[in-house]
Scaffold this motif. Structure first.
Motif, short mmCIF file in Angstrom:
data_model
loop_
_atom_site.label_atom_id
_atom_site.label_comp_id
_atom_site.label_asym_id
_atom_site.label_seq_id
_atom_site.Cartn_x
_atom_site.Cartn_y
_atom_site.Cartn_z
N ASN A 18 -4.61 -57.52 -14.23
CA ASN A 18 -4.16 -56.40 -13.39
C ASN A 18 -3.20 -55.46 -14.11
O ASN A 18 -3.23 -54.25 -13.89
CB ASN A 18 -3.49 -56.95 -12.11
N ALA A 22 -4.11 -51.65 -14.41
CA ALA A 22 -3.27 -50.69 -13.68
C ALA A 22 -3.02 -49.45 -14.53
O ALA A 22 -3.11 -48.31 -14.05
CB ALA A 22 -1.96 -51.34 -13.27
N GLU A 40 -7.98 -47.28 -7.15
CA GLU A 40 -8.12 -48.53 -7.87
C GLU A 40 -6.89 -48.80 -8.74
O GLU A 40 -6.47 -49.94 -8.92
CB GLU A 40 -9.38 -48.50 -8.74
N SER A 44 -4.43 -52.01 -8.52
CA SER A 44 -4.03 -52.90 -9.63
C SER A 44 -2.52 -52.96 -9.79
O SER A 44 -1.98 -54.01 -10.14
CB SER A 44 -4.68 -52.42 -10.93
N ASP A 47 -1.42 -55.29 -7.12
CA ASP A 47 -1.80 -56.66 -7.47
C ASP A 47 -0.90 -57.23 -8.56
O ASP A 47 -0.56 -58.42 -8.54
CB ASP A 47 -3.26 -56.71 -7.93
N THR A 48 -0.51 -56.39 -9.53
CA THR A 48 0.37 -56.86 -10.59
C THR A 48 1.73 -57.29 -10.03
O THR A 48 2.26 -58.34 -10.39
CB THR A 48 0.58 -55.76 -11.65
N ALA A 124 -12.91 -52.82 -16.53
CA ALA A 124 -12.36 -53.49 -15.35
C ALA A 124 -13.30 -54.59 -14.85
O ALA A 124 -12.86 -55.67 -14.44
CB ALA A 124 -12.11 -52.48 -14.23
N GLU A 128 -11.65 -58.12 -14.52
CA GLU A 128 -11.57 -58.63 -13.14
C GLU A 128 -12.58 -59.75 -12.93
O GLU A 128 -12.30 -60.71 -12.21
CB GLU A 128 -11.82 -57.49 -12.14
N ALA A 172 -10.89 -56.91 -5.76
CA ALA A 172 -10.91 -56.05 -6.94
C ALA A 172 -12.34 -55.79 -7.41
O ALA A 172 -12.71 -54.66 -7.73
CB ALA A 172 -10.10 -56.68 -8.07
#
Length: 336
Positions: A18, A22, A40, A44, A47-48, A124, A128, A172
């Motif tokens: 992530n 990001a 998106e 990310s 999510d990080t 990604a 991912e 994701a």
């Protein structure tokens, strides 16, 4: 049962993926003028940050019990997972929906470097996908241990840290498909509507994930009982013990994915002595820990079917760290 070391590896893999994505998604989204890619990127970023929350939960929940928290700090897992769910909702879903609305209303214009966006989408998918495979592999390993099917395990596991990583990775991958579709339709039709719609759909997807994680974290944080299958095992162990004729009440509660409290009001036969009651309680404690590794605290309240006096009394032990406290007040139990 949760697997802390495997969960930590899953979270670390997801966090590394992530962090890289990001940065690249935001750059690609800016150059391509794509709201879906920016959404998106926000996904990310969120999510990080959430992986940081989840790692903090793993570390802080390991602290041993103390006087103020005699049952330990296992519930920290649920608190930080709740923060992660909130982060997904705010940083991911909120920004994605807002950006999509701006694009559809004509306030955002497309850029020139569309090829960069597609290149980042390809990267990604690789990163991912690897993160998702890691989380999925952990789920499959745990399923082999507990005998459940995959969907049932994901739905019932008390390890919300692992569940958060799996849900985020799944969202994701789906989000990348939505972003790629929206960006492709924008290029084919020349309309930014599809790009904005993709951004909104990504936001709605994150709303669903955030709600699911928040609901599970809330339920466990306020005190969730053991799985019905585990409760049946507990009842079977107790009722099959010598001198036990039934259970009047059985209470269970999670204090973390690997920490379960068991408390029961147990009927003993009329002719059982206090020493026998204590021995039976000790044996039940031992058997429960053998059958269910997550059992950490066992408290039994002995009663008799035809009581003519007080319930059997004896000595019970309640262990906290290295200190033993002896005493019996109608409860035979062990903690720790």
């Amino acid at each position: 049962m949760g697997r802390p070391e495997e969960t930590k590896k899953t979270v670390l893999v997801a966090g590394a993926a992530n962090l890289i994505l990001a940065i690249t998604k935001l750059i690609a989204g800016a150059f391509a003028g794509s709201s879906a890619m920016l959404a998106e990127g926000a996904h990310s970023v969120g999510d990080t940050l959430n992986q940081g929350f989840l790692l903090a939960s793993l570390q802080r929940s390991k602290r041993p019990p103390d006087r103020r928290h005699p049952f330990g700090y296992g519930n920290e897992r649920y608190f930080w997972s709740l923060l992660a769910a909130f982060g997904i909702f705010v940083a991911g879903a909120g920004y994605s929906i807002f950006e999509g609305i701006l694009t559809i209303s004509g306030h955002e214009k497309g850029g020139e470097q569309v090829w960069l966006a597609f290149a980042v989408l390809g990267l990604a998918f690789v990163l991912e996908g690897a993160s998702w495979i890691r989380a999925y592999s952990q789920a499959r390993a745990e399923v082999r241990e507990n005998g459940r099917d995959l969907m049932e395990h994901v739905r019932k596991t008390p390890d919300v840290t692992f569940k958060a990583a799996l849900f985020e990775d799944s969202a994701a991958v789906i989000g990348l498909i939505i972003a790629a579709t929206g960006l492709t339709l924008r290029e084919v039709t020349g309309s930014s509507f599809w790009d904005g719609l993709a951004s909104i759909l990504i936001g709605l997807l994150l709303v669903v994930v955030a709600f699911a994680l928040g609901r599970d974290s809330r339920s466990l944080l306020i005190g969730q009982a053991a799985d019905p299958a585990d409760q049946r095992v507990i009842s079977e162990v107790i009722t099959s013990a010598p001198g036990v004729t039934g259970i009047d009440e059985l209470l269970t509660m999670h204090f973390g994915p690997d920490d379960l409290l068991v408390a029961a009001k147990v009927h003993f036969s009329d002719d059982i002595s206090a020493d026998q009651a204590e021995d039976t309680a000790e044996e039940i404690d031992r058997l429960l820990r053998e059958r269910l590794e997550i059992v950490r605290h066992v408290f039994l309240d002995p009663t008799q079917e035809r009581q003519t006096g007080p319930p059997p009394r004896g000595r019970g032990r309640r262990r906290r760290h290295q200190a033993d406290q002896e005493g019996w007040s109608g409860v035979a139990g062990r903690s720790g």
